[in-house]
Enzyme design. Structure first.
Site, PDB file in Angstrom:
ATOM      1  N   ASP A 287       8.769   3.446  -5.043  1.00 42.04           N
ATOM      2  CA  ASP A 287       8.980   2.196  -5.793  1.00 42.04           C
ATOM      3  C   ASP A 287       9.615   2.441  -7.153  1.00 42.04           C
ATOM      4  O   ASP A 287       9.726   1.513  -7.958  1.00 42.04           O
ATOM      5  CB  ASP A 287       7.678   1.413  -5.936  1.00 42.04           C
ATOM      6  CG  ASP A 287       6.587   2.172  -6.670  1.00 42.04           C
ATOM      7  OD1 ASP A 287       6.632   3.411  -6.704  1.00 42.04           O
ATOM      8  OD2 ASP A 287       5.666   1.520  -7.200  1.00 42.04           O
TER       9      ASP A 287
ATOM     10  N   ARG B 256      -3.759  -1.695  -0.691  1.00 38.40           N
ATOM     11  CA  ARG B 256      -2.916  -0.754   0.039  1.00 38.40           C
ATOM     12  C   ARG B 256      -3.546  -0.410   1.377  1.00 38.40           C
ATOM     13  O   ARG B 256      -4.737  -0.102   1.446  1.00 38.40           O
ATOM     14  CB  ARG B 256      -2.697   0.516  -0.780  1.00 38.40           C
ATOM     15  CG  ARG B 256      -1.528   1.348  -0.302  1.00 38.40           C
ATOM     16  CD  ARG B 256      -1.211   2.479  -1.254  1.00 38.40           C
ATOM     17  NE  ARG B 256      -0.895   2.052  -2.611  1.00 38.40           N
ATOM     18  CZ  ARG B 256      -0.327   2.839  -3.517  1.00 38.40           C
ATOM     19  NH1 ARG B 256       0.009   4.069  -3.200  1.00 38.40           N
ATOM     20  NH2 ARG B 256      -0.086   2.381  -4.732  1.00 38.40           N
TER      21      ARG B 256
ATOM     22  N   LYS C 202       0.815  -4.529  -5.865  1.00 35.27           N
ATOM     23  CA  LYS C 202       0.453  -4.248  -7.247  1.00 35.27           C
ATOM     24  C   LYS C 202       0.564  -5.569  -8.004  1.00 35.27           C
ATOM     25  O   LYS C 202       1.624  -6.194  -8.006  1.00 35.27           O
ATOM     26  CB  LYS C 202       1.389  -3.204  -7.861  1.00 35.27           C
ATOM     27  CG  LYS C 202       1.281  -1.830  -7.231  1.00 35.27           C
ATOM     28  CD  LYS C 202       2.210  -0.836  -7.929  1.00 35.27           C
ATOM     29  CE  LYS C 202       2.090   0.545  -7.326  1.00 35.27           C
ATOM     30  NZ  LYS C 202       2.974   1.531  -8.010  1.00 35.27           N
TER      31      LYS C 202
ATOM     32  N   ASP D 299       8.856   3.820  -9.936  1.00 35.68           N
ATOM     33  CA  ASP D 299       8.210   3.699 -11.245  1.00 35.68           C
ATOM     34  C   ASP D 299       7.893   5.072 -11.831  1.00 35.68           C
ATOM     35  O   ASP D 299       7.532   5.185 -12.999  1.00 35.68           O
ATOM     36  CB  ASP D 299       6.953   2.829 -11.181  1.00 35.68           C
ATOM     37  CG  ASP D 299       5.872   3.385 -10.271  1.00 35.68           C
ATOM     38  OD1 ASP D 299       6.150   4.327  -9.501  1.00 35.68           O
ATOM     39  OD2 ASP D 299       4.743   2.852 -10.304  1.00 35.68           O
ATOM     40  N   ARG D 300       8.030   6.138 -11.030  1.00 30.92           N
ATOM     41  CA  ARG D 300       7.853   7.507 -11.518  1.00 30.92           C
ATOM     42  C   ARG D 300       9.171   8.255 -11.421  1.00 30.92           C
ATOM     43  O   ARG D 300       9.966   8.033 -10.508  1.00 30.92           O
ATOM     44  CB  ARG D 300       6.792   8.249 -10.694  1.00 30.92           C
ATOM     45  CG  ARG D 300       5.380   7.779 -10.942  1.00 30.92           C
ATOM     46  CD  ARG D 300       4.391   8.698 -10.263  1.00 30.92           C
ATOM     47  NE  ARG D 300       4.533   8.677  -8.810  1.00 30.92           N
ATOM     48  CZ  ARG D 300       4.192   9.689  -8.016  1.00 30.92           C
ATOM     49  NH1 ARG D 300       3.741  10.818  -8.513  1.00 30.92           N
ATOM     50  NH2 ARG D 300       4.323   9.572  -6.704  1.00 30.92           N
TER      51      ARG D 300
ATOM     52  N   SER E 204       4.357   2.460  -2.726  1.00 32.22           N
ATOM     53  CA  SER E 204       4.814   3.584  -3.537  1.00 32.22           C
ATOM     54  C   SER E 204       5.308   4.732  -2.663  1.00 32.22           C
ATOM     55  O   SER E 204       6.270   4.589  -1.935  1.00 32.22           O
ATOM     56  CB  SER E 204       3.697   4.017  -4.490  1.00 32.22           C
ATOM     57  OG  SER E 204       4.147   4.994  -5.389  1.00 32.22           O
ATOM     58  N   HIS E 205       4.609   5.869  -2.712  1.00 32.92           N
ATOM     59  CA  HIS E 205       5.045   7.061  -1.994  1.00 32.92           C
ATOM     60  C   HIS E 205       4.343   7.239  -0.653  1.00 32.92           C
ATOM     61  O   HIS E 205       4.571   8.235   0.036  1.00 32.92           O
ATOM     62  CB  HIS E 205       4.792   8.302  -2.856  1.00 32.92           C
ATOM     63  CG  HIS E 205       3.343   8.506  -3.177  1.00 32.92           C
ATOM     64  ND1 HIS E 205       2.730   7.848  -4.226  1.00 32.92           N
ATOM     65  CD2 HIS E 205       2.388   9.267  -2.593  1.00 32.92           C
ATOM     66  CE1 HIS E 205       1.457   8.207  -4.265  1.00 32.92           C
ATOM     67  NE2 HIS E 205       1.225   9.056  -3.303  1.00 32.92           N
TER      68      HIS E 205
ATOM     69  N   ASP F 143      10.135   8.184  -7.053  1.00 33.78           N
ATOM     70  CA  ASP F 143       9.256   7.922  -5.915  1.00 33.78           C
ATOM     71  C   ASP F 143       9.678   6.631  -5.221  1.00 33.78           C
ATOM     72  O   ASP F 143      10.687   6.019  -5.580  1.00 33.78           O
ATOM     73  CB  ASP F 143       7.788   7.907  -6.346  1.00 33.78           C
ATOM     74  CG  ASP F 143       7.444   6.773  -7.292  1.00 33.78           C
ATOM     75  OD1 ASP F 143       8.367   6.121  -7.824  1.00 33.78           O
ATOM     76  OD2 ASP F 143       6.242   6.521  -7.501  1.00 33.78           O
TER      77      ASP F 143
ATOM     78  N   HIS G  32       4.141   9.469 -14.775  1.00 30.32           N
ATOM     79  CA  HIS G  32       4.130   8.071 -15.220  1.00 30.32           C
ATOM     80  C   HIS G  32       4.319   8.071 -16.738  1.00 30.32           C
ATOM     81  O   HIS G  32       3.624   8.797 -17.457  1.00 30.32           O
ATOM     82  CB  HIS G  32       2.797   7.391 -14.884  1.00 30.32           C
ATOM     83  CG  HIS G  32       2.676   6.968 -13.459  1.00 30.32           C
ATOM     84  ND1 HIS G  32       3.321   5.864 -12.956  1.00 30.32           N
ATOM     85  CD2 HIS G  32       1.970   7.480 -12.427  1.00 30.32           C
ATOM     86  CE1 HIS G  32       3.021   5.711 -11.674  1.00 30.32           C
ATOM     87  NE2 HIS G  32       2.209   6.687 -11.322  1.00 30.32           N
TER      88      HIS G  32
END
Length: 454
Positions: A245, A16, A110, A247-248, A100-101, A243, A331
């Site tokens: 991506d 990242r 990832k 995933d949350r 992500s965020h 978020d 998560h």
């Protein structure tokens, strides 16, 4: 890593950094070559989010992978959990391009092995980084005689159908406000929720990696202000926020009040245990509420406490055969989803539970809100180890106090507990406090902060 620039972008669990300031398509191509070399993959799958730099990075990664002889399946725009679905259902190592965020100027990768098994520093990322670093200094590795191929596949319908099959039915109509934050939830939510008896009120579904409305981080209270207001204005049954991506997932009740991720963890744990005949292990990290292990035991399960972080959760899920795992950071991990985290499946569980009765969400989660919590409080310090040692000394000789060092320092008394742990990337100490009542929580919180912030 010998390359100083790369050492700044390779984190414990992913890659990242700022694009193009810290990395770009040249590095992405090298990561693709290194990824298939380390995983010994002959075929991989890759996807990306809506950030402006993501398609080019994913294509470059594919070039590097095919140059080393691997076939690449590109699934295009997707959420991170859709990439995990692809890795699991296709049986291929995978790479997801997302930050992500993080703000728009960032991007990342990832990576996972086949079956969505995570790739972190101790499970291949260190070797990948070393190869990339070496090639960055000496030149691109020579291509193999027979390069791989690239194919494009749309897995969104299969992903949506699979998630719905795991959560159980939504048996009565509900009105739900969904804030995608201009992230990938705007792509996946219509596919997953559109087939259900839901009146979906969309907020910021337009895919825009510049995040024009708010940061795509629902754990920050300022980023769910619009969602909370809209839930109340629409007289909705609940609100969901994803978020960047997706995933949350963060949940808001019908009053517009945030639902603690610990309460969501307890709710889903009870469903999964009931579905498995009251048997099974459930993982929770050490800063979830006391109500989580209590609920797990009440439903016949075995709670297992672990460190904060998805790699630890996934490792313990695999080791114990756990049916579910949850974290305070929203998560949620499922055995039936290759032990991977998926916010969308967690949302479906909440929707199915709410639809099964007539009680509002605030009442349903009320039984899991048994204690008063501080939330996570960060303090900037110049000596993390020294401040931790000071806290340990201050409470170490107190009667009735227990301590453990599983992750930072956890201090537990009869009516309260707190955890203090250092950040791995910033000069911060992170404090979480919980107590049987608000006054006790505030007293312990202020007492500990007073010792840290001297």
């Amino acid at each position: 890593m010998p390359n100083a620039e790369l050492s700044q972008i390779v984190k414990a669990y992913d890659v990242r950094g700022v694009v193009p300031g810290q990395w770009g398509e040249r590095e992405a191509e090298l990561f693709g070559a290194a990824f298939v070399t380390v995983t010994e993959a002959t075929a991989i799958v890759a996807g990306h989010d809506m950030r402006p730099s993501s398609p080019g990075l994913a294509a470059a990664f594919a070039r590097g992978a095919t140059a080393r002889g691997a076939d690449v399946t590109l699934i295009g725009l997707c959420s991170t959990d859709e990439l995990y679905y692809a890795s699991g259902t296709l049986g291929l190592p995978g790479a997801m391009f997302t930050a992500s965020h993080n703000p728009a100027r960032y991007n990342g990768i990832k990576m996972c092995r086949a079956g969505a098994s995570p790739v972190g520093m101790e499970t291949g990322l260190q070797e990948i980084a070393e190869l990339v670093s070496g090639w960055a200094e000496s030149g691109t590795p020579a291509p193999v005689p027979a390069p791989g191929t690239v194919a494009e596949v749309d897995l969104l319908p299969g992903y949506a159908e699979y998630l719905r099959s795991l959560a159980g039915p939504v048996v009565r109509p509900l009105k739900v406000v969904v804030d995608a934050g201009n992230g990938m939830g705007g792509h996946t939510a219509p596919a997953v929720l559109g087939a259900l008896p839901l009146d979906v009120v969309p907020l910021y579904f337009e895919l825009d990696g510049t995040f024009p409305h708010h940061e795509a981080n629902p754990l920050d209270p300022k980023n769910i202000v619009d969602l909370r207001r809209r839930v109340v204005a629409e007289h909705a049954d609940l609100g969901l926020a994803f978020d960047g991506d997706a995933d949350r997932c963060f949940v808001v009740d019908e009053k517009g009040d945030p639902v603690s991720p610990s309460a969501v963890t307890a709710l889903i744990a009870s469903r999964e245990l009931d579905r498995n005949g009251g048997h099974g292990t459930v993982i929770h990290n050490l800063i979830t509420s006391w109500s989580v292990p209590e609920t797990i035991r009440e439903h016949g399960g075995t709670p297992v406490r672990t460190r904060v972080g998805h790699s630890f959760i996934k490792q313990r899920m695999a080791e114990t055969g756990a049916i579910f795992g949850g974290e305070h950071s929203a998560h949620y991990y499922f055995r039936d989803f290759w032990n991977a985290d998926t916010g969308m499946l967690a949302a479906l569980h909440v929707l199915a539970t709410l639809s099964a009765g007539q009680a509002p969400l605030s009442r349903l989660v009320g039984e899991y809100n048994r204690y008063s919590a501080s939330g996570e409080i960060n303090s900037t310090v110049d000596d993390q180890a020294g401040r931790l040692a000071g806290i340990r000394a201050a409470y170490g000789n107190t009667p009735g106090i227990e301590m453990d060092g599983l992750d930072g320092l956890t201090v537990t008394a009869k009516d309260w507990w707190f955890n203090l742990r250092p950040s791995n990337t910033e000069p911060l100490l992170r404090l979480n406090v919980e107590a049987r009542d608000q006054a006790t929580m505030e007293r312990i919180r202020d007492e500990v902060l007073g010792r840290i912030r001297v």
